[in-house]
Design an enzyme around this catalytic site. Structure first.
Site, PDB file in Angstrom:
ATOM      1  CB  ALA A 114      -1.897 -12.753   0.929  1.00 17.12           C
ATOM      2  CE  LYS A 115       0.196 -11.159   6.468  1.00 18.56           C
ATOM      3  NZ  LYS A 115      -0.099  -9.708   6.542  1.00 18.56           N
ATOM      4  N   GLY A 133      -5.445  -1.094   9.660  1.00 16.70           N
ATOM      5  CA  GLY A 133      -5.776  -2.158  10.623  1.00 16.70           C
ATOM      6  C   GLY A 133      -5.342  -1.769  12.022  1.00 16.70           C
ATOM      7  CE1 TYR A 159      -2.380 -13.570   7.455  1.00 21.87           C
ATOM      8  CE2 TYR A 159      -0.617 -15.140   7.863  1.00 21.87           C
ATOM      9  CZ  TYR A 159      -1.256 -13.947   8.144  1.00 21.87           C
ATOM     10  OH  TYR A 159      -0.744 -13.123   9.124  1.00 21.87           O
TER      11      TYR A 159
HETATM   12  P1  NAP Z   1      -5.960  -8.357  14.351  1.00 24.41           P
HETATM   13  O1  NAP Z   1      -5.885  -8.206  15.826  1.00 24.41           O
HETATM   14  O2  NAP Z   1      -6.976  -9.270  13.766  1.00 24.41           O
HETATM   15  O3  NAP Z   1      -6.115  -6.884  13.714  1.00 24.41           O
HETATM   16  C1  NAP Z   1      -6.289  -6.705  12.354  1.00 24.41           C
HETATM   17  C2  NAP Z   1      -7.047  -5.418  12.137  1.00 24.41           C
HETATM   18  O4  NAP Z   1      -7.182  -5.231  10.701  1.00 24.41           O
HETATM   19  C3  NAP Z   1      -8.458  -5.460  12.720  1.00 24.41           C
HETATM   20  O5  NAP Z   1      -8.732  -4.291  13.455  1.00 24.41           O
HETATM   21  C4  NAP Z   1      -9.331  -5.561  11.473  1.00 24.41           C
HETATM   22  O6  NAP Z   1     -10.591  -4.936  11.609  1.00 24.41           O
HETATM   23  C5  NAP Z   1      -8.493  -4.793  10.455  1.00 24.41           C
HETATM   24  N1  NAP Z   1      -8.950  -5.093   9.099  1.00 24.41           N
HETATM   25  C6  NAP Z   1      -9.289  -6.300   8.592  1.00 24.41           C
HETATM   26  N2  NAP Z   1      -9.691  -6.166   7.338  1.00 24.41           N
HETATM   27  C7  NAP Z   1      -9.636  -4.854   7.033  1.00 24.41           C
HETATM   28  C8  NAP Z   1      -9.955  -4.103   5.879  1.00 24.41           C
HETATM   29  N3  NAP Z   1     -10.424  -4.677   4.755  1.00 24.41           N
HETATM   30  N4  NAP Z   1      -9.764  -2.757   5.909  1.00 24.41           N
HETATM   31  C9  NAP Z   1      -9.314  -2.167   7.031  1.00 24.41           C
HETATM   32  N5  NAP Z   1      -9.004  -2.812   8.157  1.00 24.41           N
HETATM   33  C10 NAP Z   1      -9.172  -4.156   8.161  1.00 24.41           C
HETATM   34  O7  NAP Z   1      -4.580  -8.862  13.740  1.00 24.41           O
HETATM   35  P2  NAP Z   1      -3.034  -8.670  14.220  1.00 24.41           P
HETATM   36  O8  NAP Z   1      -2.608  -9.938  14.813  1.00 24.41           O
HETATM   37  O9  NAP Z   1      -2.844  -7.378  14.929  1.00 24.41           O
HETATM   38  O10 NAP Z   1      -2.354  -8.605  12.773  1.00 24.41           O
HETATM   39  C11 NAP Z   1      -1.946  -7.402  12.149  1.00 24.41           C
HETATM   40  C12 NAP Z   1      -1.167  -7.760  10.895  1.00 24.41           C
HETATM   41  O11 NAP Z   1      -0.027  -8.548  11.252  1.00 24.41           O
HETATM   42  C13 NAP Z   1      -1.938  -8.578   9.885  1.00 24.41           C
HETATM   43  O12 NAP Z   1      -1.575  -8.205   8.571  1.00 24.41           O
HETATM   44  C14 NAP Z   1      -1.487  -9.986  10.170  1.00 24.41           C
HETATM   45  O13 NAP Z   1      -1.643 -10.803   9.046  1.00 24.41           O
HETATM   46  C15 NAP Z   1      -0.031  -9.739  10.523  1.00 24.41           C
HETATM   47  N6  NAP Z   1       0.583 -10.808  11.321  1.00 24.41           N
HETATM   48  C16 NAP Z   1       0.101 -11.160  12.540  1.00 24.41           C
HETATM   49  C17 NAP Z   1       0.728 -12.151  13.277  1.00 24.41           C
HETATM   50  C18 NAP Z   1       0.247 -12.585  14.633  1.00 24.41           C
HETATM   51  O14 NAP Z   1       0.793 -13.583  15.168  1.00 24.41           O
HETATM   52  N7  NAP Z   1      -0.707 -11.946  15.245  1.00 24.41           N
HETATM   53  C19 NAP Z   1       1.842 -12.799  12.746  1.00 24.41           C
HETATM   54  C20 NAP Z   1       2.310 -12.421  11.486  1.00 24.41           C
HETATM   55  C21 NAP Z   1       1.675 -11.412  10.788  1.00 24.41           C
HETATM   56  P3  NAP Z   1     -11.916  -5.817  11.887  1.00 24.41           P
HETATM   57  O15 NAP Z   1     -11.792  -6.266  13.295  1.00 24.41           O
HETATM   58  O16 NAP Z   1     -13.041  -4.891  11.656  1.00 24.41           O
HETATM   59  O17 NAP Z   1     -11.863  -6.968  10.914  1.00 24.41           O
END
Ligand code: NAP
Length: 252
Positions: A156-157, A12, A153
Site C-alpha cells: 500500500a505504501k 487520520g 502495508y
Molecule cells: P496512528 O497513531 O495509529 O494514527 C492513525 C489515525 O488514522 C488514527 O487516529 C486512526 O483512527 C485513523 N484512521 C485509521 N483508519 C481510518 C479510516 N478508515 N478513516 C479515517 N481515519 C482512520 O498512526 P501514526 O503513526 O500517526 O501514522 C499516521 C500515518 O503515517 C499512517 O498512514 C502511517 O501508516 C504512516 N506512518 C507512520 C509511521 C510511524 O512510525 N508511526 C512510519 C511511517 C508511516 P482510529 O484510532 O479510529 O483507528
C-alpha cells in the site's frame, strides 16, 4: 493567496502524525478539516487548534467509504471554504507473515491507505483545479521498500508513491503539486502497537531502534509536520512528484 486564506484537510488527524500535521497547518494559517474514524479524537484535535487561536472542524469519516468521503469533503467546502490542501495520512497496520495474512488484513490495509487516499483526493481535486492552486501530500513509509511482516502495508505504501507521481503529472498544469512523505520510525500509537505485537516494552523498542538511526533518535510527529508544512507552502511550488524519506538518515 497565502496559507491564511486556505483550507486544508488532514485525514487520520485524531492523534499521532495526523494530529501534529493538522495543528501545524492551522498554526501556519490554514483552516483545517480534521478527518478521522475516531470522532472524539478528531474533536479533541479541533479543540486544541481552536484553543491556540486557529480554525478547525472535526469530521467523523471512514476514508475508505465513498459516500462518507464525498459528504465530508462537501461539508468542509460548505463550512470552511474550498479545500485546496489535502494530507492523506489515515492509516492502519495489520501485520503478519504472508502465510498467516488473512484476506481481511490485506483488504483493510489496502482500503484505508490506497482507496482512502484516492477517494479524498478525487473529491477535493475539483476545488484545487478551480483555484488553480493545490497541494497534496500522501503519507508513505520506509516500509514501501519492504518490511518483514508487512506485505500488505508495504504494498500500500509503495502504491501511494505511484499514485503521488501520477497526480503530479495529471494536475501540475493546474498549479497543483503532489508529494509523498515516507517516514521512518515515528513515536506514535502505531509504533507502540508494533512493540506490543513483538513483545518488547515500547521504551526499549525506541531505544534499540534509535541506535540504528544515523541521527540516533526516533522521529516525533512534529518532525513530519515540519516537512508537510513546507510541502504545502507557496515556496514548494516547484517540488512535485517526489518521495521524501524522513527517517533520520538515508534509506536503502
Ligand atoms: P496512528 O497513531 O495509529 O494514527 C492513525 C489515525 O488514522 C488514527 O487516529 C486512526 O483512527 C485513523 N484512521 C485509521 N483508519 C481510518 C479510516 N478508515 N478513516 C479515517 N481515519 C482512520 O498512526 P501514526 O503513526 O500517526 O501514522 C499516521 C500515518 O503515517 C499512517 O498512514 C502511517 O501508516 C504512516 N506512518 C507512520 C509511521 C510511524 O512510525 N508511526 C512510519 C511511517 C508511516 P482510529 O484510532 O479510529 O483507528
Amino acid at each position: 493567496m497565502s496559507a491564511a486564506g486556505r483550507v486544508a484537510i488532514v485525514t487520520g488527524a485524531a492523534r499521532g502524525i495526523g494530529a501534529a500535521v493538522a495543528k501545524r497547518l492551522a498554526a501556519d494559517g490554514h483552516a483545517v478539516g480534521v478527518f478521522d474514524l475516531d470522532e472524539a479524537g478528531a474533536k479533541n484535535t479541533a479543540a486544541e487548534i481552536a484553543a491556540d487561536g486557529g480554525k478547525a472542524i472535526a469530521v467523523a469519516v471512514d476514508v475508505s467509504d465513498e459516500a462518507g468521503v464525498n459528504a465530508a469533503v462537501e461539508r468542509v467546502a460548505a463550512e470552511l471554504g474550498p479545500p485546496v490542501v489535502v494530507v492523506n495520512n489515515a492509516g492502519v497496520i495489520r501485520d503478519n507473515l504472508l502465510f498467516k495474512m488473512s484476506v481481511d488484513d490485506w483488504d483493510t490495509v489496502a482500503n484505508v491507505h490506497l482507496r482512502g487516499a484516492f477517494l479524498v483526493t478525487r473529491a477535493a481535486q475539483k476545488y484545487m483545479v478551480e483555484a488553480k492552486f493545490g497541494r497534496i501530500v500522501n503519507m508513505s513509509s520506509t516500509s514501501a521498500l519492504g518490511n518483514r511482516g508487512q506485505a500488505n502495508y508495504s504494498a500500500a505504501k509503495a502504491g501511494l508513491q505511484g499514485f503521488t507521481k501520477t497526480l503530479a503529472i495529471e494536475l501540475g498544469k493546474f498549479g497543483v503539486t503532489a508529494n509523498a512523505i515516507a517516514p521512518g520510525f515515528i513515536q506514535t500509537e502505531m509504533t507502540k502497537a508494533t512493540a506490543e505485537r513483538i513483545g518488547i516494552p515500547f521504551e526499549k523498542f525506541i531505544e534499540e531502534s534509535a541506535k540504528a538511526i544515523p541521527v540516533q533518535r526516533v522521529g516525533q510527529p512534529e518532525d513530519i509536520a515540519n516537512l508537510a508544512s513546507f510541502l504545502v507552502s507557496d515556496g514548494a511550488g516547484f517540488v512535485s512528484g517526489q518521495v521524501i524519506y524522513a527517517a533520520g538518515g538515508p534509506t536503502n
